[in-house]
Design a protein around this motif. Structure first.
Motif, PDB file in Angstrom:
ATOM      1  N   GLU A 175     -41.638  40.019 136.315  1.00  0.00           N
ATOM      2  CA  GLU A 175     -40.270  40.535 136.231  1.00  0.00           C
ATOM      3  C   GLU A 175     -39.963  41.005 134.812  1.00  0.00           C
ATOM      4  N   LYS A 178     -41.858  44.318 134.228  1.00  0.00           N
ATOM      5  CA  LYS A 178     -41.258  45.411 134.988  1.00  0.00           C
ATOM      6  C   LYS A 178     -40.083  46.035 134.263  1.00  0.00           C
ATOM      7  N   THR A 179     -39.388  45.251 133.462  1.00  0.00           N
ATOM      8  CA  THR A 179     -38.169  45.734 132.807  1.00  0.00           C
ATOM      9  C   THR A 179     -38.355  46.024 131.322  1.00  0.00           C
ATOM     10  N   CYS A 180     -39.443  45.519 130.702  1.00  0.00           N
ATOM     11  CA  CYS A 180     -39.553  45.616 129.246  1.00  0.00           C
ATOM     12  C   CYS A 180     -40.828  46.269 128.724  1.00  0.00           C
ATOM     13  N   ILE A 185     -43.129  49.849 133.446  1.00  0.00           N
ATOM     14  CA  ILE A 185     -41.912  50.566 133.848  1.00  0.00           C
ATOM     15  C   ILE A 185     -42.286  51.906 134.473  1.00  0.00           C
TER      16      ILE A 185
END
Length: 221
Positions: A175, A178-180, A185
C-alpha cells in the motif's frame, strides 16, 4: 561533487539529496540535480532544514549541463538507474568527472528484494522505451563494468544489506509503494482500468513481502 539525476517516471515521489546533502554537511562543494523540478524543491526544503548549502540544478542524466572533468566526484544514490538510455548516462557520469576522480553509485541489485519487486511488476507495467533495461541491472557489477568500459579503472563493487523495519505487515508495504514509489504508481496507473490485473499485482507484491518479512523487518540488498 555532484549527485546526478535519474529520469523519473510519471508520479515519482520522494526526496532528492540522500547522498548530496550528507556530502555537503561533510564539507564538500556540492551540485545536486534531477530532471524533476518538484524533487529539486523537496531537496531544497530538506537541505534547508538540515542547514546544508548546495547548488541545485535541473538536469538530464543523459545530457548533463556541465563541462568535461568539472567535478572531483560524480555520484548517484538510486537515481541514474532510471535513465532509459543507460549507456549515455554512464558516459555522462565519467565525462563530468575529472581524470583521477571517483564515480560512486548506490544501486539495488537484481537478486535482492527491490530487484525481485521490479520483476514482479514487469508483466503489469507499461512498455519501457526502446532499448531500456530494468533499473536493478545497475546493481550487477559486470553490467556496470560493461557500461563504464575502459574509461575507468579500479572498479570496486560491494554488496550490503539494508534493514527495513517500516512495515509490520505485507499489506503495509505494497500500500505504501502504491502511493509513494514512482515505478509502482506508474504501473498501477497503467492497469487502472483492469481491476483483475490490479488485484493480481496486489497479490504478487503481497506474496513477495511475505517471503521476506520476518519479525516486522526485511533485508534489501
Amino acid at each position: 561533487m555532484r549527485h546526478p539525476p535519474g529520469r523519473p517516471g510519471p508520479g515519482r515521489r520522494g526526496r532528492l539529496g540522500h547522498a548530496a546533502i550528507p556530502a555537503a554537511l561533510a564539507g564538500a562543494d556540492v551540485t545536486a540535480c534531477d530532471l524533476t523540478p518538484e524533487l529539486l524543491e523537496a531537496g531544497r526544503r530538506f537541505a534547508g532544514a538540515r542547514g546544508a548549502r548546495l547548488d541545485w540544478r535541473e538536469a538530464d542524466a543523459e545530457a548533463l549541463p556541465f563541462a568535461d572533468g568539472e567535478f572531483d566526484t560524480a555520484m548517484s544514490c538510486v537515481g541514474v538507474v532510471f535513465a532509459p538510455h543507460r549507456q549515455r548516462a554512464a558516459y555522462e557520469l565519467v565525462r563530468v568527472c575529472r581524470p583521477g576522480g571517483t564515480v560512486g553509485l548506490i544501486n539495488w541489485t537484481p537478486e535482492g528484494f527491490i530487484g525481485k519487486m521490479f520483476a514482479a511488476m514487469r508483466p503489469y507495467a507499461p512498455p519501457p522505451p526502446p532499448g531500456a533495461q530494468p533499473p536493478p541491472l545497475w546493481g550487477d557489477p559486470e553490467h556496470v563494468h560493461s557500461l563504464l568500459g575502459d574509461r575507468v579503472s579500479d572498479v570496486q563493487a560491494r554488496r550490503q544489506q539494508l534493514r527495513v523495519d517500516r512495515f509490520a505487515r505485507p499489506e503495509e508495504f505494497w500500500e505504501f509503494f502504491k502511493t509513494c514509489y514512482g515505478p509502482a504508481i506508474a504501473t498501477y496507473r497503467f492497469i487502472a482500468d483492469d481491476p483483475g490485473r490490479a488485484a493480481a499485482l496486489d497479490t504478487a507484491l503481497d506474496g513477495l513481502a511475505r517471503q521476506h518479512l520476518a519479525d516486522g523487518a526485511m533485508d534489501w540488498e
